[in-house]
Design a protein around this motif. Structure first.
Motif, PDB file in Angstrom:
ATOM      1  N   ASN A  45       0.865  -1.176   0.000  1.00 14.02           N
ATOM      2  CA  ASN A  45       0.000   0.000   0.000  1.00 14.02           C
ATOM      3  C   ASN A  45       0.907   1.233   0.000  1.00 14.02           C
ATOM      4  N   ASP A  57      -2.106   0.145  13.425  1.00 14.86           N
ATOM      5  CA  ASP A  57      -2.495  -0.588  12.224  1.00 14.86           C
ATOM      6  C   ASP A  57      -1.370  -0.619  11.202  1.00 14.86           C
ATOM      7  N   SER A  58      -0.970  -1.840  10.821  1.00 14.94           N
ATOM      8  CA  SER A  58       0.002  -2.004   9.740  1.00 14.94           C
ATOM      9  C   SER A  58      -0.729  -1.943   8.408  1.00 14.94           C
ATOM     10  N   ARG A  59      -0.113  -1.316   7.442  1.00 13.10           N
ATOM     11  CA  ARG A  59      -0.752  -1.164   6.132  1.00 13.10           C
ATOM     12  C   ARG A  59       0.038  -1.826   5.004  1.00 13.10           C
TER      13      ARG A  59
END
Length: 485
Positions: free
Chosen positions: A300, A363-365
């Protein structure tokens, strides 16, 4: 003859035979096949109910009975350690005492039962002491350029992760983001679910260079690295399959020791060892492959909108079958460092990071992304810095490794890892044969060992057999794929 025991003792089988299916784990692109039985019956005596901890009563209360550790003996010899998985209970059968339906799972099927729905981040992967060094045994601290990591929440930030103008100086201007080393991380993940790791691939120099990209910054002043905070947001099974697909790996299992063994698929094709096997007539099916599309998952990353991403995809032949690992790598390029006054070859990314500070959130993206850690390498002016890259050259163009993490090219993932195996699958038809098969053959069965039948050499894809409860094993049905001599 077949015998089944659990921790509380031997179980009385009500079925006259147990049908087994042994999947070769090297043939699974989207999962790792293991050993499973078709449902079989266990007598529902009071003794059995007690040994199995009354699974039908727990199921009636809305609970899911946990898999029961078990051992499967064939012709008096221990064949596999695995688990019993509860299916149902029919109280109208078994002369009024009822009959349980169970499956026995071993090898990959056993592992899958342990990791079903388990995320990497939920595992206790341990904590290691933070040391400001590029060559820590459990993680790397490579330079990465990501100007968007903090958005507008940290104005002093200089756009570099793990900045290294001669030494690490962690601060709001230059945060630390540890990248776990893949093979030590794999060992910790498997240990958390009761398995160990082995195999020749785990000792290869290029494999030992692999690191997992993290997008989570350490809190300033942190003394330790909690490794489960720096892993992708994915399940354990997804993680194992993604590595297998991206890197061209094969998994096999030592069921008694609960050990996962990793081998390159190209090495299985190259191995010339074989055993002879005798059997009957075959039913033939021609090759069906119509080419492959190899396509890794992109991060991402805003840079994907402006930079070339053709390295993430490779078309082979008609490209009808897709090999699409849920894994990939980062862009890389030369970036000027005003502190050094030189250019550095570094991984590049444009995206929000994670962490406890500056309102980043956890949150990891990114998903699963890998890089090759090349250690200290010279920048354009000859000054050393910790280089991680998907490529095998440094900022001065010198070769620093044998492989890359792009599909194409002589050092690419296709040529280095996938081509021999995919060529084999493309040319191999299927043959089904009923073969002479005794318990000694079952105990010696190896997924990577070729078999000579007549004057042709094969790898088996599946073995199906029915083991009687009252007599010895005599035959099995093999699904073979022929392979060039």
């Amino acid at each position: 003859m077949i015998r089944l025991t659990c921790a509380a003792g031997e179980l009385h089988l009500a079925s006259s035979a147990v049908s087994l299916e042994i999947g070769n784990p090297y043939f699974g692109f989207t999962s790792v096949p293991g050993i499973t039985t078709y449902p079989f019956s266990i007598a529902g005596t009071e003794d059995t109910m007690r040994k199995l901890n009354f699974p039908h009563l727990r199921a009636a209360q809305g609970q899911v009975p946990a898999p029961e550790p078990a051992e499967l003996y064939i012709d008096g010899l221990l064949w596999r350690v695995g688990v019993l998985v509860y299916e149902s209970f029919d109280e109208s059968k078994g002369r009024g005492q009822g009959v349980f339906q169970y499956k026995f799972l071993a090898d990959a099927a056993d592992l899958q039962s342990r990791i079903d729905g388990v995320s990497l981040r939920s595992l206790d992967l341990g904590a290691v002491l933070l040391q400001l060094r590029y060559d820590h045994a459990d993680y790397a601290l490579p330079l990465v350029r990501n100007e968007s990591f903090f958005g507008d929440k940290n104005p002093p930030y200089n756009g570099w992760l793990n900045h290294f103008p001669g030494q690490y100086t962690p601060s709001a201007e230059s945060p630390l983001v540890p990248f776990p080393r893949l093979i030590p991380l794999l060992r910790r993940v498997l240990a958390a679910v009761g398995y160990s790791l082995s195999g020749p691939w785990t000792q290869e120099a290029e494999a030992l260079k692999l690191i997992v990209v993290s997008d989570r910054a350490l809190r300033r002043g942190a003394a330790t690295v909690q490794l489960n905070q720096h892993v992708p947001d994915m399940n354990v099974g997804e993680f194992l399959v993604a590595l297998q697909q991206l890197l061209g790996l094969g998994y096999s299992f030592d069921a008694v020791r609960r050990e996962l063994r990793v081998t390159r698929l190209r090495d299985i094709v190259a191995d010339q060892a074989y055993v002879h096997r005798a059997g009957g007539a075959a039913r033939f099916s021609p090759p069906t492959a119509q080419g492959y599309t190899l396509e890794m998952r992109l991060a991402n990353d805003e840079l994907n909108k402006t930079l070339d991403t053709s390295w993430s995809r490779l078309l082979l032949g008609a490209g009808k079958e897709k090999l699409g690992p849920a894994a990939g790598t980062l862009h890389v390029g030369l970036v000027a460092d005003p502190v050094r006054g030189t250019e550095l070859l570094v991984p590049r990314l444009e995206g929000k990071g994670a962490g406890e500070e500056f309102e980043l959130g956890d949150d990891s993206r990114l998903g699963l992304l890998l890089l090759l850690d090349h250690g200290l390498q010279p920048d354009s002016g000859g000054q050393p810095y910790p280089l991680a890259s998907p490529l095998n050259r440094n900022a001065q163009g010198a070769v620093v490794g044998q492989s890359t993490l792009h599909w194409a090219g002589p050092q690419g993932l296709y040529a280095q890892a996938h081509q021999p195996w995919l060529d084999f699958l493309s040319a191999a038809g299927k043959e089904e044969r009923t073969m002479e098969f005794r318990v000694s053959d079952l105990l010696a069965l190896e997924p990577g060992r070729k078999e000579m039948v007549g004057y042709r050499k094969y790898l088996w894809e599946k073995v199906s057999l029915s083991v009687p409860t009252g007599r010895r094993l005599e035959s099995a049905r093999f699904t073979y794929r022929n392979i060039a001599l």
